[in-house]
Design a protein around this motif. Structure first.
Motif, PDB file in Angstrom:
ATOM      1  N   GLU A 293      26.975  -9.846  -3.452  1.00  0.00           N
ATOM      2  CA  GLU A 293      27.885 -10.971  -3.237  1.00  0.00           C
ATOM      3  C   GLU A 293      28.868 -10.635  -2.129  1.00  0.00           C
ATOM      4  OE1 GLU A 293      29.628 -12.241  -7.018  1.00  0.00           O
ATOM      5  OE2 GLU A 293      27.948 -11.174  -7.927  1.00  0.00           O
TER       6      GLU A 293
ATOM      7  N   ASN B 231      21.626  -6.398 -15.815  1.00  0.00           N
ATOM      8  CA  ASN B 231      20.906  -7.474 -16.502  1.00  0.00           C
ATOM      9  C   ASN B 231      20.222  -8.443 -15.554  1.00  0.00           C
ATOM     10  OD1 ASN B 231      20.535  -7.395 -19.172  1.00  0.00           O
ATOM     11  ND2 ASN B 231      22.546  -8.219 -19.722  1.00  0.00           N
ATOM     12  N   ASN B 232      20.830  -8.646 -14.396  1.00  0.00           N
ATOM     13  CA  ASN B 232      20.251  -9.610 -13.463  1.00  0.00           C
ATOM     14  C   ASN B 232      19.503  -8.941 -12.308  1.00  0.00           C
ATOM     15  OD1 ASN B 232      21.005 -11.981 -14.795  1.00  0.00           O
ATOM     16  ND2 ASN B 232      23.118 -11.759 -14.035  1.00  0.00           N
ATOM     17  N   ARG B 233      19.201  -7.675 -12.488  1.00  0.00           N
ATOM     18  CA  ARG B 233      18.484  -6.947 -11.443  1.00  0.00           C
ATOM     19  C   ARG B 233      16.999  -6.846 -11.775  1.00  0.00           C
ATOM     20  NH1 ARG B 233      21.172  -3.141  -7.641  1.00  0.00           N
ATOM     21  NH2 ARG B 233      23.113  -4.267  -7.246  1.00  0.00           N
TER      22      ARG B 233
ATOM     23  N   ASP C 179      15.507 -18.381  -6.249  1.00  0.00           N
ATOM     24  CA  ASP C 179      16.933 -17.992  -6.193  1.00  0.00           C
ATOM     25  C   ASP C 179      17.175 -16.493  -6.360  1.00  0.00           C
ATOM     26  OD1 ASP C 179      17.702 -20.673  -5.890  1.00  0.00           O
ATOM     27  OD2 ASP C 179      17.578 -20.972  -8.058  1.00  0.00           O
ATOM     28  N   CYS C 180      16.181 -15.694  -5.968  1.00  0.00           N
ATOM     29  CA  CYS C 180      16.367 -14.240  -6.031  1.00  0.00           C
ATOM     30  C   CYS C 180      16.926 -13.771  -4.688  1.00  0.00           C
ATOM     31  CB  CYS C 180      15.040 -13.528  -6.279  1.00  0.00           C
ATOM     32  SG  CYS C 180      14.295 -14.015  -7.827  1.00  0.00           S
TER      33      CYS C 180
ATOM     34  N   GLU D 177      18.437  -9.519  -7.002  1.00  0.00           N
ATOM     35  CA  GLU D 177      19.383  -9.973  -7.997  1.00  0.00           C
ATOM     36  C   GLU D 177      19.171 -11.459  -8.209  1.00  0.00           C
ATOM     37  OE1 GLU D 177      23.073  -7.671  -8.341  1.00  0.00           O
ATOM     38  OE2 GLU D 177      23.986  -9.579  -7.795  1.00  0.00           O
ATOM     39  N   CYS D 178      19.312 -11.894  -9.441  1.00  0.00           N
ATOM     40  CA  CYS D 178      19.017 -13.295  -9.741  1.00  0.00           C
ATOM     41  C   CYS D 178      19.829 -13.658 -10.970  1.00  0.00           C
ATOM     42  CB  CYS D 178      17.508 -13.410 -10.033  1.00  0.00           C
ATOM     43  SG  CYS D 178      16.998 -15.052 -10.504  1.00  0.00           S
ATOM     44  N   SER D 179      20.723 -14.625 -10.823  1.00  0.00           N
ATOM     45  CA  SER D 179      21.547 -14.952 -11.990  1.00  0.00           C
ATOM     46  C   SER D 179      20.668 -15.623 -13.043  1.00  0.00           C
ATOM     47  CB  SER D 179      22.732 -15.838 -11.586  1.00  0.00           C
ATOM     48  OG  SER D 179      22.245 -17.000 -10.998  1.00  0.00           O
ATOM     49  N   ASP D 180      20.962 -15.296 -14.263  1.00  0.00           N
ATOM     50  CA  ASP D 180      20.161 -15.806 -15.390  1.00  0.00           C
ATOM     51  C   ASP D 180      18.692 -15.373 -15.291  1.00  0.00           C
ATOM     52  OD1 ASP D 180      19.980 -17.018 -17.797  1.00  0.00           O
ATOM     53  OD2 ASP D 180      19.669 -19.025 -17.004  1.00  0.00           O
TER      54      ASP D 180
END
Lengths: 295, 295, 295, 295
Positions: A53, D12-14, D39-40, D64-67
């Motif tokens: 980010e 967790n999102n990796r 969205d990665c 990284e990817c949220s959720d």
């Protein structure tokens, strides 16, 4: 050097793309698709982001493309567009164009001799076009291998004028990169700004540091067990520019002060060589005060 | 530990003599003749002089002597005489007497765990008699291997009193050497003077040094390529005592700040181990602010 | 080379004594007392015994003695007597006599260039008197620095004759030590016996070894992560003589076969240099098929 | 271990994607575009091709990817399709799933202790679920840190049966990777085929190799200056599987045979640790008899 020539032949269709920009999703996708659309096959790629980010994105791609010579301009045009979208800094480097190097020296010969050795073997991945010395001591080594040596002595009074002359020579020889091979003069900020992250310097250092005068003597007096060397890009902040490479050699109690200096010169020439080779093969992306090295 | 026991058995007739004195001709001759006259056979010897004229002389001799136990006192008596002639500092160390160690810790476990690992293997060349922590975090590791752990928390107010307690424990356990395994308290000069060149500390460092707060962060920001560690004897001058050993590990651009700390802990435990082993096998002679290491 | 000259000046009163003999009590005592009686001050000494009982004894002593030039012969006479008592092999080497070196080459230049580099800096601790090549490729490098180059091509038929010619040249130039700097010919046993433990060779090797043809290719195919090099004294048993020094360089998956060879050449020149310097400063005692290196 | 837990939280999102397939243009483009469409965001990527024409392609992408938890299945479905087009082998590895490790041991403890040390620090990047020993010697070390130890002695007669029992345990504990920490039994081909490139072994080696019995003794007799260690994946061909990592330690003439073994154990535990960590962080792609290591 026929070896240099062979390497060029082989690398005629090779290109290296370096990219640096603010990170955001989709950069790799766009970049690789653009290359694919121009029939470029990716041989080797390395990417790094400082922080997912709001971080910064770095990419090195080595690709192959038949008839690259004629496709160059259209590839570069596509990246001109892309760079505007992503706020990219980028550069294309072609395998058939080797870095043109100038070496600056004073009296110490070890770094110069190491660079000449590898250059003679065709392994420097760059061409030494000229050597500039503020002393004449190393002239013979240079002329022996048919490289022009310019003797430009410097005094406080003549410094500005000499730097002007140096810049003229660098322009005349179309120099990409300057290697300070134990050049014992401080370059002025106005000189440096002509070659941002294109001037490589080498200096020794110790663990822990001995700040101030006579570091070798003081390191000796504390019985250090290691001597290190640091190669870095030159910035206005003396010896504080982005580090390219570092290494060390071991020291023992029976080594006298003069031995320490010799061991220091061994590690300096080794580290400087590695830094120059990485630079010449476009493996380094400077960013702020650090470097990303895709070795 | 039976391994420790085996080594002792084997080394019952081994002695190590360390000598340090002003240099002058004839020392080796006198020392070796004296040993010969007591039926000692020299297995391994190393000598070093800082300077042939007005310098200092250092000698480490490892010898074998049958029935050493009974000849000890007469050998030592002879050296008492010799030492007066040559103004010698000397020490006899016998293979069947291993160093008694105390380890001081705070919260970080890597150095402690490394020392326990080698101790469990019988390879530390010394016995860990107790561990003292100013935090309780590492208690379990220590008690798991049946070594006593003393929790002695420290505040500014209690520091003097706690050091007194520590000294009592060290005396009670007949400790030769203290290893500061990332102990985050500064020992007072009055504590240190009880154990001159018998306290070993470890700290990380960088090339070049980043003096002041947050060295890891600042090293990270400049993109250093090496993390180093230095093991040294503790003197009043914090982190400035005689260096015993140093080494480095390589760092890459993809290593985050937390990775740097982990790499730092790897090199710290490696360097500390080496220093402790050399100390325990009497391979180090401190002199002024440096060490002679006969490794 | 004026540097060479300075070192000689400084070392006029320095001597190095190497001793190797069956171990028994009293050797150090007798040797050091003899030196003391001749006013020699021991600067640095290293001793090693393979085994206290029925083992072998090795000693290197560096000493200083004013007016050494005139005392030499009486010192040597004393050791002649001592050597008979202890069945010693010994040699005296004087600081003002540097090793005379011959370098043998074929086509590869990296080891030659490294040796020339250090020689030009006055740091080789020996003088290169001549270079002999069975190919003419490296002639220019050698003549550029004013060292005689002899081109002596070899065929199966001429080998015996050429070796005879080589021996004549070595005699003419009073050569102490031969360095095989990637000389791709096998020396005959009769040649080797003229220079026992005075011929230094270098070769690369891998972990684990790839015995047989094309080791680089096979190492590459198994993805080795290290390339090593071994410098050793030449014996009749090809590449199996006493090892002097070894080291390694790291290799990565992106290195092609040609890169491996370049990395191999880097480690070869580094290891060969160290071996030659140790040899020239009389730090090596060969024994059976191993070496004792007092570095 | 709370540290393990923290790392998992953070990751967790990796996700890490490993790909290996025949090289052809457009793979990076397709792969990165597919990730982008889900969205990665690519954090770190490394790619390598053995040969631009008819070569093999390797890619490691850390994203990284949220959720991520909920998007996993659709991402994987897309790659199922892609893999058919490009004839890909691929694997997704998620930051919140750490490798489950089994360690096999015999009597030597150094590799086990090193793995336990790093595991206790939360730095192994994997969880040790059980230890299986064909001797009971190391039981206490393992149970001390609350890991189950299974003692399964092996004779020629029981080997098949024991391997069956081992496989059952591995299945019960849902083991991903087996580390042979100086396990002195040869695994049968039928056992190995259950865990292709999931069994890591460590062994020492020398430069040059000493093939056959008693390598330490023979290396000692030739006075080697280095001891190396090699970590590799286990294949049917004993000690000949793809190399993961190698390193060396230096040896001196005063080291006795027993010292060599100790130094060997130091380099073995260091190299094994590195190999296990790289494996656990999905930095290795095996290919034929070599590995691509994106370190």
């Amino acid at each position: 050097m026929t070896l240099q020539h062979d390497i060029k032949e082989k690398r005629n269709n090779r290109g290296i793309l370096l990219i640096s920009c603010p990170d955001r999703p989709g950069i790799v996708s766009k970049v690789s698709t653009t290359l694919f659309n121009h029939d470029c096959n990716i041989i080797d790629s390395n990417q790094h982001s400082t922080d997912p980010e709001a971080g910064h994105f770095f990419l090195r791609i080595e690709f192959e493309c038949s008839d690259l010579e004629h496709k160059k301009s259209s590839i570069e045009k596509s990246f001109q567009l892309l760079s505007e979208i992503f706020d990219m800094k980028y550069s294309f480097n072609y395998g058939n164009e080797s870095q043109s190097l100038a070496i600056f020296v004073s009296k110490e010969n070890h770094c110069l001799l190491e660079l000449l050795l590898e250059w003679q073997r065709g392994d420097l991945l760059g061409d030494i076009k000229l050597v500039i010395g503020n002393h004449e001591d190393l002239k013979e080594y240079v002329e022996n291998v048919n490289i022009p040596f310019y003797y430009l002595p410097i005094t406080r009074e003549t410094k500005e004028e000499v730097e002007k002359k140096q810049l003229e020579l660098l322009k005349e020889y179309e120099i990409d990169t300057i290697v300070l091979a134990r050049y014992m003069q401080i370059l002025s900020p106005s000189f440096i700004e002509h070659y941002p992250c294109q001037i490589i310097n080498i200096h020794h250092s110790f663990l822990p540091a001995f700040v101030g005068a006579n570091p070798y003597k003081r390191a000796y007096e504390r019985g250090v067990k290691l001597i290190g060397a640091t190669a870095h890009y030159v910035t206005d902040d003396l010896d504080e520019g982005p580090i390219i490479e570092q290494d060390i050699e071991r020291v023992k109690h029976h080594h006298e002060l003069s031995d320490l200096k010799k061991i220091g010169s061994q590690v300096e020439r080794k580290v400087l060589l590695k830094a120059v080779k990485w630079h010449n093969s476009h493996r380094i992306i400077p960013f702020g005060n650090k470097t990303i090295v895709f070795d």
